[in-house]
Design an enzyme around this catalytic site. Sequence first.
Site, PDB file in Angstrom:
ATOM      1  N   HIS A  85       2.505 -11.478  14.188  1.00 58.74           N
ATOM      2  CA  HIS A  85       3.592 -11.977  15.029  1.00 58.74           C
ATOM      3  C   HIS A  85       3.387 -13.437  15.423  1.00 58.74           C
ATOM      4  O   HIS A  85       4.305 -14.073  15.961  1.00 58.74           O
ATOM      5  CB  HIS A  85       3.696 -11.118  16.292  1.00 58.74           C
ATOM      6  CG  HIS A  85       5.094 -10.998  16.815  1.00 58.74           C
ATOM      7  ND1 HIS A  85       6.110 -11.850  16.446  1.00 58.74           N
ATOM      8  CD2 HIS A  85       5.663 -10.126  17.692  1.00 58.74           C
ATOM      9  CE1 HIS A  85       7.224 -11.518  17.068  1.00 58.74           C
ATOM     10  NE2 HIS A  85       6.983 -10.465  17.827  1.00 58.74           N
TER      11      HIS A  85
ATOM     12  N   THR B 205       0.848  -1.189   0.000  1.00 58.28           N
ATOM     13  CA  THR B 205       0.000   0.000   0.000  1.00 58.28           C
ATOM     14  C   THR B 205       0.885   1.240   0.000  1.00 58.28           C
ATOM     15  O   THR B 205       1.911   1.272   0.678  1.00 58.28           O
ATOM     16  CB  THR B 205      -0.954   0.012   1.220  1.00 58.28           C
ATOM     17  OG1 THR B 205      -1.759   1.188   1.188  1.00 58.28           O
ATOM     18  CG2 THR B 205      -0.188  -0.018   2.526  1.00 58.28           C
TER      19      THR B 205
END
Length: 548
Positions: A519, A467
């Site tokens: 994560h 993006t």
Amino acid sequence: MEVGAVLGRIAEGQAAEAPAQPQQSKSAEQPAPAASGGTNGSSQPAASGSADSGDTGGGNTGSGESVDIPVPTLGESVSEATVASWLKNPGDAVKADEAVAELETDKVTLEVNAPADGVLSEQAVAQGETVAVGAILGRMTKGAAPASGGQAAASAQSAPAASEAPAQGQGQPAAAAGQSAEATLDPRHAPRTDGRVTRNDLMQFLGGGAGSIRPEDLAPSVRTAVEEHGIDPSRVPGTGKDGRITKQDVIDVAEGRKQPLPLPGASAVQAAAATGPAPSPAAQQQHAGAQGAGTAPQSQQPAQQQAAPATGADGKPREERVKMSKLRQTISKRLKEAQNTAAMLTTFNEVDMTAVNQIRAEYKDHFEKVHGIRLGMSCFFGKAVCQALKELPAVNARIEDDEIVYNNYYNVGMAVSTPQGLMVPVIRDIDQKSFADIEKELRDLAKKGRDGKLTMDEMSGGTFTITNGGVFGSLLSTPILNRPQSGILGMHKIQERPMAMNGQVEVRPMMYLALSYDHRIVDGREAVTFLVRIKECLEDPHRMLLQM
């Protein structure tokens, strides 16, 4: 509605054929009793038979086949859509593959086309309703026919009754108007407000045509005033620019200071019913006297207070409510799901864009001449991301239940800002495409996105997303994951900053990079290494050619 439900049907021939057939069969049955009924009944069958034959001859040209218009397949994992708008009304002639309606899903807006030539006979689902894949959206009658055939026949039948009404006494016009409305108005075809047909919807349908005005065509303040006073906007004389209706115009008509316009195609009785009885002279004098004294009658004060919501200094409402589109609702839902589901973390780095800028400046003219496309930065970042993903496969993976799915292909989504919202078309197998291929495909996908023509296939199947907030001036951001992907790279504005280079301070074009990752699957070491690899590829583009 369930998958496979019928959404609507269309029939072949003119729109007036359906009601004409019962009349024909009825006229065919009536002469039989007359033949055995004697002289007392001989005149009645002849009269009724001639009347029926005249009606049939004017409207019936033969029966047609009714064809359903189903909701098409909407794409992977998409089972329902919202009817955004109808492009054709009942009675309109349509050609095969001509768009009759627009559907809005959580990702794209797509058109539904007519399966054959004919006339749209029914809108089975109203605008704004949700439909499932395979449901019937409407029906049509196969076969070419004039769009106005059914309407002309209906108006021809109702015209004699309307012309005879004044000669039959004072009480007849209202009855004639009511009968005419019942004969020509099918509530299923009328516009709806919140899923129901209101009086204003019916009056708008009665006066439909060139003079009708839809609520969505009005300014928000005007729309609010119209709804509060129950006024048909097509009857309000506009004094604004290019004849537009203002809020004050609506209030003037509601309080009797202006005479409403005649309702197109409706009788005087219907026109009076649309806005209610006109105020009497005594009431008008009382209202004028109250205005001269600086006060209004108590019965009018609440209405006036409601009609004048709080406005700012520019005359606009202080707040405005707009229903979220299906796409915006889905964007909100999925972004929040990403925050609630993934263990998101963002790490940053910065990259010196000197080398990329030099290559673009040196080869941009020749590149555009050879390939017909401008040499942008997306191809550099796409190739750099691909090389980093190959080295760190966890960033290109996803979690499904208690398993990690590693993707051995590289489908990179590139976010595009469109009038409908943020869309992420996917460039598939980017590792097998050249710089020119990437730029051309991204240009075509971005244009489709702005035109609302992106398909579900073009926006599904991505394994990683890029993006670019820098095109809007963003210096730094923390992008949100595009589930179920595990990583998204944020590009930002290139800004010249003083940098220490070999003991010297130099001004360099610098860009901050941000990698948001899940994560649960990507460790900090892998995330930092991923950004470092991108930094190395962009600061030394030869690495991408040598795949180092």
